[in-house]
Design an enzyme around this catalytic site. Structure first.
Site, PDB file in Angstrom:
ATOM      1  N   LYS A   1       3.463   6.980   4.452  1.00  0.00           N
ATOM      2  CA  LYS A   1       2.718   5.635   4.531  1.00  0.00           C
ATOM      3  C   LYS A   1       2.246   5.253   5.755  1.00  0.00           C
ATOM      4  O   LYS A   1       1.765   4.088   5.811  1.00  0.00           O
ATOM      5  CB  LYS A   1       3.303   4.826   3.670  1.00  0.00           C
ATOM      6  CG  LYS A   1       3.891   4.752   2.605  1.00  0.00           C
ATOM      7  CD  LYS A   1       4.743   3.897   1.637  1.00  0.00           C
ATOM      8  CE  LYS A   1       5.137   4.058   0.505  1.00  0.00           C
ATOM      9  NZ  LYS A   1       6.241   2.982  -0.265  1.00  0.00           N
TER      10      LYS A   1
ATOM     11  N   ARG B   1      23.916  14.039  -6.978  1.00  0.00           N
ATOM     12  CA  ARG B   1      23.140  12.595  -6.499  1.00  0.00           C
ATOM     13  C   ARG B   1      23.557  11.798  -7.831  1.00  0.00           C
ATOM     14  O   ARG B   1      23.142  11.946  -8.827  1.00  0.00           O
ATOM     15  CB  ARG B   1      21.994  12.592  -6.309  1.00  0.00           C
ATOM     16  CG  ARG B   1      21.625  13.212  -4.919  1.00  0.00           C
ATOM     17  CD  ARG B   1      20.113  13.071  -4.471  1.00  0.00           C
ATOM     18  NE  ARG B   1      19.832  13.637  -3.313  1.00  0.00           N
ATOM     19  CZ  ARG B   1      19.959  12.850  -2.070  1.00  0.00           C
ATOM     20  NH1 ARG B   1      19.912  11.708  -2.060  1.00  0.00           N
ATOM     21  NH2 ARG B   1      19.479  13.629  -1.021  1.00  0.00           N
TER      22      ARG B   1
ATOM     23  N   HIS C   1      -4.760 -14.305   9.448  1.00  0.00           N
ATOM     24  CA  HIS C   1      -4.167 -13.231   9.707  1.00  0.00           C
ATOM     25  C   HIS C   1      -4.634 -12.056  10.301  1.00  0.00           C
ATOM     26  O   HIS C   1      -3.903 -11.230  10.008  1.00  0.00           O
ATOM     27  CB  HIS C   1      -3.316 -13.122   8.101  1.00  0.00           C
ATOM     28  CG  HIS C   1      -2.983 -14.289   7.361  1.00  0.00           C
ATOM     29  ND1 HIS C   1      -1.855 -14.674   7.906  1.00  0.00           N
ATOM     30  CD2 HIS C   1      -3.386 -14.997   6.248  1.00  0.00           C
ATOM     31  CE1 HIS C   1      -1.445 -15.830   7.012  1.00  0.00           C
ATOM     32  NE2 HIS C   1      -2.291 -16.032   6.025  1.00  0.00           N
TER      33      HIS C   1
ATOM     34  N   PRO D   1       0.841  -1.240  -0.033  1.00  0.00           N
ATOM     35  CA  PRO D   1       0.043  -0.052   0.284  1.00  0.00           C
ATOM     36  C   PRO D   1       0.906   1.292   0.003  1.00  0.00           C
ATOM     37  O   PRO D   1       1.769   1.421   0.827  1.00  0.00           O
ATOM     38  CB  PRO D   1      -0.740  -0.031   1.320  1.00  0.00           C
ATOM     39  CG  PRO D   1      -0.780  -1.748   1.621  1.00  0.00           C
ATOM     40  CD  PRO D   1       0.634  -2.132   0.910  1.00  0.00           C
ATOM     41  N   GLU D   2       0.564   2.147  -0.911  1.00  0.00           N
ATOM     42  CA  GLU D   2       1.512   3.323  -1.227  1.00  0.00           C
ATOM     43  C   GLU D   2       0.474   4.464  -0.445  1.00  0.00           C
ATOM     44  O   GLU D   2      -0.618   4.272   0.195  1.00  0.00           O
ATOM     45  CB  GLU D   2       1.859   3.743  -2.476  1.00  0.00           C
ATOM     46  CG  GLU D   2       2.749   2.438  -2.834  1.00  0.00           C
ATOM     47  CD  GLU D   2       3.256   2.680  -4.568  1.00  0.00           C
ATOM     48  OE1 GLU D   2       3.238   3.782  -4.876  1.00  0.00           O
ATOM     49  OE2 GLU D   2       3.519   1.540  -4.886  1.00  0.00           O
TER      50      GLU D   2
ATOM     51  N   ARG E   1      13.528  -2.988  -8.429  1.00  0.00           N
ATOM     52  CA  ARG E   1      11.733  -2.777  -8.721  1.00  0.00           C
ATOM     53  C   ARG E   1      11.676  -2.921 -10.073  1.00  0.00           C
ATOM     54  O   ARG E   1      12.360  -2.274 -11.094  1.00  0.00           O
ATOM     55  CB  ARG E   1      11.789  -1.523  -7.974  1.00  0.00           C
ATOM     56  CG  ARG E   1      12.165  -1.183  -6.659  1.00  0.00           C
ATOM     57  CD  ARG E   1      11.455  -2.066  -5.592  1.00  0.00           C
ATOM     58  NE  ARG E   1      10.044  -2.021  -5.458  1.00  0.00           N
ATOM     59  CZ  ARG E   1       9.358  -1.353  -4.498  1.00  0.00           C
ATOM     60  NH1 ARG E   1      10.126  -0.467  -3.790  1.00  0.00           N
ATOM     61  NH2 ARG E   1       8.170  -1.318  -4.625  1.00  0.00           N
TER      62      ARG E   1
ATOM     63  N   ARG F   1       1.717 -11.265   5.298  1.00  0.00           N
ATOM     64  CA  ARG F   1       3.248 -11.334   5.223  1.00  0.00           C
ATOM     65  C   ARG F   1       3.955 -10.816   6.568  1.00  0.00           C
ATOM     66  O   ARG F   1       5.076 -10.976   6.906  1.00  0.00           O
ATOM     67  CB  ARG F   1       3.750 -10.670   3.974  1.00  0.00           C
ATOM     68  CG  ARG F   1       3.174 -11.250   2.874  1.00  0.00           C
ATOM     69  CD  ARG F   1       3.725 -10.579   1.562  1.00  0.00           C
ATOM     70  NE  ARG F   1       5.026 -10.853   1.523  1.00  0.00           N
ATOM     71  CZ  ARG F   1       5.895 -10.273   0.387  1.00  0.00           C
ATOM     72  NH1 ARG F   1       5.233  -9.510  -0.555  1.00  0.00           N
ATOM     73  NH2 ARG F   1       7.064 -10.752   0.287  1.00  0.00           N
TER      74      ARG F   1
END
EC number: 3.2.2.23
Length: 271
Positions: A58, A152, A91, A2-3, A261, A110
């Site tokens: 988050k 960077r 869960h 979830p973002e 990713r 998880r």
């Protein structure tokens, strides 16, 4: 995982059902999450009332009479409001039972989520004080990104997903924002000019706002607090669409791993 839009959707869903309600009891079925749930949490919360439900990046901030619950959904976590007689599943690790016969139930297959407690200002908690600005606030703009990207060596995708730079932008929305901004995800963050960063800040805000309005994105197991999926998956332009035609030029969308990713991009539209 979830973002920001999914967490904000959950926040909006649970807030009207929690604020003003007193905590009757707390049931911990499994304390071994990303970090163990504090043993003192059960006794600390009984009798307290919820004052507000906030969000930082988050993280959900459940403000109570004497402190704040800091909750992270991890990779697979969800919060649902159920009646106290609803049978719990395998869960369902935590129930916060309210004084009206309902409970806030935390499910996390998880077990990468976390539940912390603080009596101090939650924004000074070690988990939160390192976070960058909220992407939907005015501080997050092209000038901010340009300033913090100088010298960077990282890719621009890794740069905007760095929670110390900006809070809450995860993989799905980084892919979408970069596509709309026309920026290749591998491009060095330090080699992007102010004008392009201004565009990226705008597309990031647009993507996140639209995702929140759609209730987030459900790709696997994200559900809102009332058990419904998020519908922004129907609006995704590029994420999860490897080999499909680019919605702008028709070139097949490419998939590769960047920083471990999944990264989706168009070789013609993103430079």
């Amino acid at each position: 995982m979830p973002e920001l839009p999914e967490v904000e959707t959950v926040r909006r869903g649970i807030e009207p059902h929690l604020v003003g309600r007193q905590i009757h009891t707390v049931i911990v079925r499994e304390s071994r999450l990303r970090w163990p749930i504090p043993l003192s949490l059960t006794q600390n919360l009984i009798g307290q009332s919820f004052l507000a439900v906030g969000r930082r990046g988050k993280y959900l901030l459940l403000s109570c009479t004497q402190g704040t619950i800091i909750l992270h959904l991890g990779m697979s976590g969800s919060l649902r409001l159920v009646t106290t007689n609803t049978p719990h599943g395998k869960h369902d690790h935590l129930d916060i039972v309210l004084n009206n016969g309902r409970c806030l139930r935390f499910n996390d297959p998880r077990r990468f989520g976390s539940v912390s407690w603080t009596q101090a200002n939650p924004l000074h908690h070690p988990l939160l004080e390192i976070l960058g600005p909220e992407p939907l606030e005015s501080l997050f703009d092209g000038h901010y990104l340009f300033k913090h990207s100088r010298h960077r060596r990282t890719s621009v995708k890794a740069f905007i997903m760095n929670h110390r730079i900006v809070a809450g932008v995860g993989n799905i929305y980084a892919n979408e924002a970069l596509f709309l901004a026309g920026i290749h995800p591998r491009r060095s963050a330090s080699r992007i000019g102010l004008a392009r960063y201004q565009r990226l800040a705008e597309t990031t805000k647009t993507v996140l706002y639209n995702a929140i309005q759609a209730g987030g994105t459900t790709l696997r197991n994200f559900l809102t607090s009332d058990g419904k999926p998020g519908y922004f998956a129907n609006q995704l332009q590029i994420y999860g669409r490897s080999a499909h035609p680019c919605p702008i030029c028709g070139t097949p969308i490419r998939l590769e791993r960047i920083g471990q990713r999944a990264s989706y991009y168009c070789t013609q539209c993103q430079h």
